[in-house]
Scaffold this active site. Structure first.
Site, PDB file in Angstrom:
ATOM      1  N   GLY A  31       0.852  -1.191   0.000  1.00 60.05           N
ATOM      2  CA  GLY A  31       0.000   0.000   0.000  1.00 60.05           C
ATOM      3  C   GLY A  31       0.884   1.236   0.000  1.00 60.05           C
TER       4      GLY A  31
ATOM      5  CB  ALA B 105      -1.237   4.107   6.356  1.00 58.50           C
TER       6      ALA B 105
ATOM      7  CB  CYS C 125      -9.050  13.651   2.315  1.00 55.41           C
ATOM      8  SG  CYS C 125      -8.642  12.290   3.420  1.00 55.41           S
TER       9      CYS C 125
ATOM     10  CB  THR D  52      -4.291  -3.701   2.155  1.00 53.08           C
ATOM     11  OG1 THR D  52      -4.681  -4.110   3.464  1.00 53.08           O
ATOM     12  CG2 THR D  52      -3.090  -4.521   1.739  1.00 53.08           C
TER      13      THR D  52
ATOM     14  CB  VAL E 174      -0.564   1.388   9.490  1.00 48.52           C
ATOM     15  CG1 VAL E 174       0.425   1.128  10.604  1.00 48.52           C
ATOM     16  CG2 VAL E 174       0.096   1.145   8.138  1.00 48.52           C
TER      17      VAL E 174
ATOM     18  CG  ASP F  66      -8.764   3.814   5.587  1.00 49.50           C
ATOM     19  OD1 ASP F  66      -8.456   4.529   6.556  1.00 49.50           O
ATOM     20  OD2 ASP F  66      -9.251   4.262   4.530  1.00 49.50           O
TER      21      ASP F  66
ATOM     22  N   GLY G  15      -7.752   9.864   7.572  1.00 47.55           N
ATOM     23  CA  GLY G  15      -6.391  10.114   7.089  1.00 47.55           C
ATOM     24  C   GLY G  15      -5.401  10.428   8.197  1.00 47.55           C
ATOM     25  CB  THR G  16      -5.533  12.531  11.265  1.00 50.31           C
ATOM     26  OG1 THR G  16      -6.851  12.096  11.561  1.00 50.31           O
ATOM     27  CG2 THR G  16      -5.554  13.914  10.711  1.00 50.31           C
TER      28      THR G  16
END
Lengths: 138, 448
Positions: free
Chosen positions: B9, B13, B44, B112, B280, B282, B300-301
């Protein structure tokens, strides 16, 4: 000077694909990092540079730039003996973000093989094309 | 031998993990594997390209190719990770041309992400249902708008659904939003606060149907209408914003355990139950700071903070993730809405007894011409009198108040301490009595 997307590419310089520029000043060469490099690294907080008298070699690392999120080697665009180091970028690394082509220069070197090594660098027109290709591949 | 770090990914992240690993280990071989063509862009930002506030999708790319080259990050884009072998410590990848490679790792970071979720609705296999997860999805929506779409149905009234709805209204479409729950923004706000946002959106021309499920997709070759709450709604454009689900297939097949939220289970180092494998963003769950129960907030944060922790550990150093408050903000036309910590609804669900207080005030001195309304709601745990949640809607200046309240919750501030806070004041900038402080006083009155 032209702008490729958001990146400044001034005339009169030679460029390496390791994001450095050089400016030939008589028998000396001034070098630094490109606008594209500083914008990629963003807020630069630390510059580790060699001392005067040190030897740098084209294509080899000679120092480090560290930003809040990143760390990157500085790769010499030409070979030579370091004559002067920009103290200002060491005490105020943000100079590299603010003015990478002028106040943010890194080293002045006495080149040892300039004419041969220039063949490995890009002139202004080539650098503009290369920056365009980089922006395209985004 | 150089440490080998593989990151599956290359979004928020993943890139953060790679950068942190590089900071800690200058010689590690760091490889990022992503199925997408573009790496390191901001998901975002997608609705704001559709709305025309940002010119191009490529402007969303936060990390240009130079970044990966300068950090010596080996980016393998348009490449799929197909298997993880945690015993041999390898990842199998297949590139666009179909070539398979087996890469060994010392540390592995699974980032991922999550995929758009589609409930089992009759006709869901029909073409013509778009979602908004990646740049390619965004391009499809913009293409449909340019091709003359006049109306859109958005299924789901979460952040992405509403931000996309606003963007399409800005592009001149008529928009209907269908939400199964009785309120909009159910993850972010309590019903009383959500109602005010809904009123604003309706004033701006958005049609919002709450407590309505999508029952069927209608149309011959392609979707031309939906049935929702017994009503047939025709449109030119259909956008699924039902939500996202953690993408855990690779992890599950590798025997890496999921947690109670069905996202990948992690410890305080963002390490999974398998040594040297981190998860890490989502696709991962982590504890809520107050309840200590795992959540998968998919923001996102959180992704970047977890990515930094995992990357630091994967690079041989040490870092801990402090947990999640799920602070979030959005802007919908002229209204900003934000929240942090636990909502009143979530507190009730967790059987946490709370006292709430809400106050409507102004963002500048009341007499100052450009003052805008702002409403602050605080959620306070009854026994400890600790602040555990906050929600704010207003015309401006919501974000930094949410941040301030997030700090207060993280530092376990009581409502009594918040009511005594030392705040700044100048008429063109804020009110004499800070609305957050007034809201704290409201709660104190109820506690008397």
């Amino acid at each position: 000077m032209v702008k490729v997307e958001a990146y400044e590419v001034p005339e009169g310089l030679y460029y390496s694909k390791d994001f450095e520029w050089i400016k030939i000043e008589g028998d000396k060469v001034r070098m630094g990092i490109t606008d594209y490099a500083q914008k990629s690294l963003r807020e630069i907080v630390y510059a580790e540079l060699p001392s005067a008298g040190a030897e740098v070699k084209q294509g080899e690392p000679y120092g480090t730039l560290e930003s809040v999120k990143a760390v990157s080697d500085l790769v010499a665009a030409v070979s030579g003996i370091v004559e002067a180091v920009n103290d200002e970028v060491q005490s105020k690394p943000e100079t590299l973000n603010e003015d990478p082509y002028s106040k943010g220069w890194l080293l002045v070197v006495i080149p040892t093989n300039l004419q041969a090594e220039l063949a490995n660098l890009m002139d202004f027109n080539q650098a503009v094309e290369w920056h365009k290709a980089q922006a395209q591949s985004k | 031998m150089a440490r080998r770090v593989i990151i599956i990914g290359a979004d928020a992240a993943g890139v953060e993990a790679a950068s942190a690993a590089r900071k800690k280990d200058r010689t590690a071989e760091i490889t990022l594997v992503t199925q997408e063509k573009n790496a390191g862009y901001s998901r975002c930002g997608l609705p704001f390209v559709i709305g025309g506030h940002i010119s191009n999708f490529s402007d969303l790319i936060v990390y240009p190719p130079a970044y990966f080259q300068m950090l010596k990050l080996n980016l393998r884009n348009e490449t799929k990770a197909t298997a993880i072998n945690t015993k041999e410590k390898t990842v199998t990848i297949v590139d666009k041309a179909g070539a398979t490679e087996v890469l060994p790792y010392d540390s592995l970071v699974i980032a991922t992400g999550a995929d758009s979720f589609m409930p089992p609705i009759k006709g869901k296999e029909k073409p013509g249902i778009l979602s908004l997860r990646g740049i390619e999805d965004g391009e499809k929506i913009v293409a449909a708008v340019k091709a003359g779409a006049k109306s859109a149905v958005i299924m789901g009234a979460g952040l992405i659904g509403l931000e996309t709805g606003v963007a399409l209204i800005e592009r001149g479409l008529t928009v209907t939003v269908v939400e199964m729950l009785p309120q909009i923004l159910p993850q972010l706000l309590d019903a009383d606060m959500a109602k005010q946002v809904q009123d604003h959106l309706q004033e701006k021309g958005m049609r919002i149907l709450t407590s309505k499920s999508v029952e069927e997709f209608l149309g011959e070759d392609t979707v031309t209408a939906i049935m929702a709450g017994g009503e047939k709604i025709e449109a030119d454009l259909f956008i699924s914003a039902f939500g996202v689900r953690a993408n855990t297939k690779l992890a599950v097949e590798a025997g890496i355990p999921l947690g109670e939220t069905r996202a990948i289970k992690t410890n305080g180092r963002m390490e999974t139950d398998v040594r040297d494998v981190y998860a890490v963003g989502d696709c991962a769950e982590a504890p809520n700071i107050f309840t200590h129960r795992p959540i998968c907030a998919q923001l996102g944060t959180i992704a970047v903070r977890q990515g930094k922790v995992a990357g630091t550990n994967a690079g041989g150093d040490y870092a801990l993730f402090t947990g999640i408050l799920a602070s979030a903000v959005t802007r919908l036309f002229e209204i900003e809405a934000g929240a942090t910590g636990i909502s009143e609804t979530a507190a009730a669900r967790n059987r946490i007894e709370v006292i709430t207080g809400a106050i409507s005030s102004k963002t500048k001195a009341d007499y100052y011409p450009t003052a805008k309304p702002i409403k602050v709601k605080l959620i306070v745990e009854k026994e400890s009198q600790r602040l555990i949640g906050a929600q704010i809607i207003g015309g401006e200046e919501v974000t930094q108040r949410i941040n301030a309240l997030s700090f207060a919750i993280q530092k376990q501030m009581t409502v009594r301490e918040l009511a005594k806070a030392d705040t700044a004041y100048a008429p063109p900038l804020c009110e004499t009595w800070e609305p957050m402080v007034l809201a704290a006083e409201m709660v104190l009155m109820k506690l008397r």
